[in-house]
Scaffold this active site. Structure first.
Site, mmCIF file in Angstrom:
data_model
loop_
_atom_site.group_PDB
_atom_site.id
_atom_site.type_symbol
_atom_site.label_atom_id
_atom_site.label_comp_id
_atom_site.label_asym_id
_atom_site.label_seq_id
_atom_site.Cartn_x
_atom_site.Cartn_y
_atom_site.Cartn_z
ATOM 1 N N ARG A 31 1.297 10.237 1.049
ATOM 2 C CA ARG A 31 1.553 11.181 2.135
ATOM 3 C C ARG A 31 2.874 11.910 1.968
ATOM 4 N NH1 ARG A 31 -0.990 7.020 5.910
ATOM 5 N NH2 ARG A 31 1.055 6.142 6.343
ATOM 6 N N LYS A 44 -11.005 -1.765 5.213
ATOM 7 C CA LYS A 44 -9.786 -1.515 5.986
ATOM 8 C C LYS A 44 -10.213 -1.198 7.419
ATOM 9 C CE LYS A 44 -6.029 1.876 6.364
ATOM 10 N NZ LYS A 44 -4.956 2.570 5.647
ATOM 11 N N GLU A 99 0.888 -1.159 0.000
ATOM 12 C CA GLU A 99 0.000 0.000 0.000
ATOM 13 C C GLU A 99 0.919 1.199 0.000
ATOM 14 O OE1 GLU A 99 -2.706 0.609 3.467
ATOM 15 O OE2 GLU A 99 -2.178 2.726 3.203
ATOM 16 N N THR A 143 -4.208 6.211 1.715
ATOM 17 C CA THR A 143 -4.474 7.608 2.090
ATOM 18 C C THR A 143 -5.085 8.375 0.905
ATOM 19 O OG1 THR A 143 -2.398 7.378 3.374
ATOM 20 C CG2 THR A 143 -3.560 9.449 3.568
HETATM 21 C C1 3PG Z 1 -1.795 3.188 6.992
HETATM 22 O O1 3PG Z 1 -1.554 4.126 6.270
HETATM 23 O O2 3PG Z 1 -2.482 2.236 6.655
HETATM 24 C C2 3PG Z 1 -1.312 3.238 8.389
HETATM 25 O O3 3PG Z 1 -0.443 4.298 8.560
HETATM 26 C C3 3PG Z 1 -0.635 1.970 8.791
HETATM 27 O O4 3PG Z 1 -0.475 2.025 10.159
HETATM 28 P P1 3PG Z 1 0.934 1.703 10.852
HETATM 29 O O5 3PG Z 1 1.891 2.785 10.349
HETATM 30 O O6 3PG Z 1 0.668 1.830 12.332
HETATM 31 O O7 3PG Z 1 1.364 0.353 10.440
#
Ligand code: 3PG
Length: 210
Positions: free
Chosen positions: A45, A129, A41, A69
């Site tokens: 960001r 999700k 994924e 995101t």
């Molecule tokens: C995401 O974008 O799905 C989350 O930031 C994942 O969470 P984590 O960084 O705590 O693994």
């Protein structure tokens, strides 16, 4: 279930990537692939996230690329144009889910309440999700909010606070399509080019799955 989700179910693990620098795209993808991780994924960001996505799609056809995101209409459009296999968001925004649906973009909205689940159901989403998984109460909480919808056979991808020490209880549940997280290839290890450490994180989870 959609073919892409069927494939992800076989892989069981999704590495969340935040890419700050394009020079790290190739080594991080090579590291993940050689350590048995082929679903990512890519989180929208960072400034270079879209360029990184395009590079991965072009150069690593073996990787199942999801976009993360995805918060606005331009990002939905980018997801469609770039040819990613699926997209996710931390939240459950009907406007975004609707746009994804109208454009046949495979989309998993972020849920952490029955209301979120019902909004997602309205749009025909059945792989959701679960975010933020650990801080919302983990698998116990997910079981509890999924209970009224058991007959609908929903599947979840938990993300948020998952790591090697707590991942097993998610993998053991039949609600879970795959687990995801940034712990496999965290931003600080990518930026400091610690490919061996990333590789050993991936091997650890693969050993757990075997
Ligand atoms: C995401 O974008 O799905 C989350 O930031 C994942 O969470 P984590 O960084 O705590 O693994």
């Amino acid at each position: 279930m959609h073919e892409v989700f069927k494939k992800i179910k076989k892989h069981r693990v999704i590495a969340v990537l935040e890419i700050d620098s394009l020079e790290n795209v190739t080594p991080v993808c090579e590291t993940l692939l050689s350590s048995g991780i082929s679903v990512i994924e890519l989180a929208l960001r960072t400034e270079v996230a879209q360029k990184a996505t395009e590079q991965i799609i072009k150069n690593f056809p073996q990787i199942i690329v999801g976009l993360g995101t995805v918060l606005n209409e331009d990002q939905v459009k980018f997801a469609i144009d770039s040819g990613v296999s699926f997209a996710v968001a931390p939240g459950c925004n009907p406007k975004i889910i609707d746009l994804a649906k109208k454009n046949n973009l495979l989309f998993s909205p972020g849920i952490c309440s029955p209301t979120d689940i019902e909004i997602s159901l309205d749009y025909g989403c059945n792989v959701l999700k679960f975010f933020p998984a650990e801080n919302s109460g983990g698998i116990k909480y997910l079981n509890s909010i999924n209970n009224p919808y058991k007959h609908l056979n929903l599947n979840y991808i938990p993300l948020g606070g998952i790591n090697i020490s707590n991942v097993k209880k998610y993998l053991d549940s039949n609600l879970i399509l795959a687990v995801g997280g940034s712990w496999l290839a965290p931003k600080h290890l990518i930026n400091s080019k610690k490919w061996k450490l990333i590789s050993s994180n991936c091997e650890e989870i693969n050993n757990l799955i075997l």
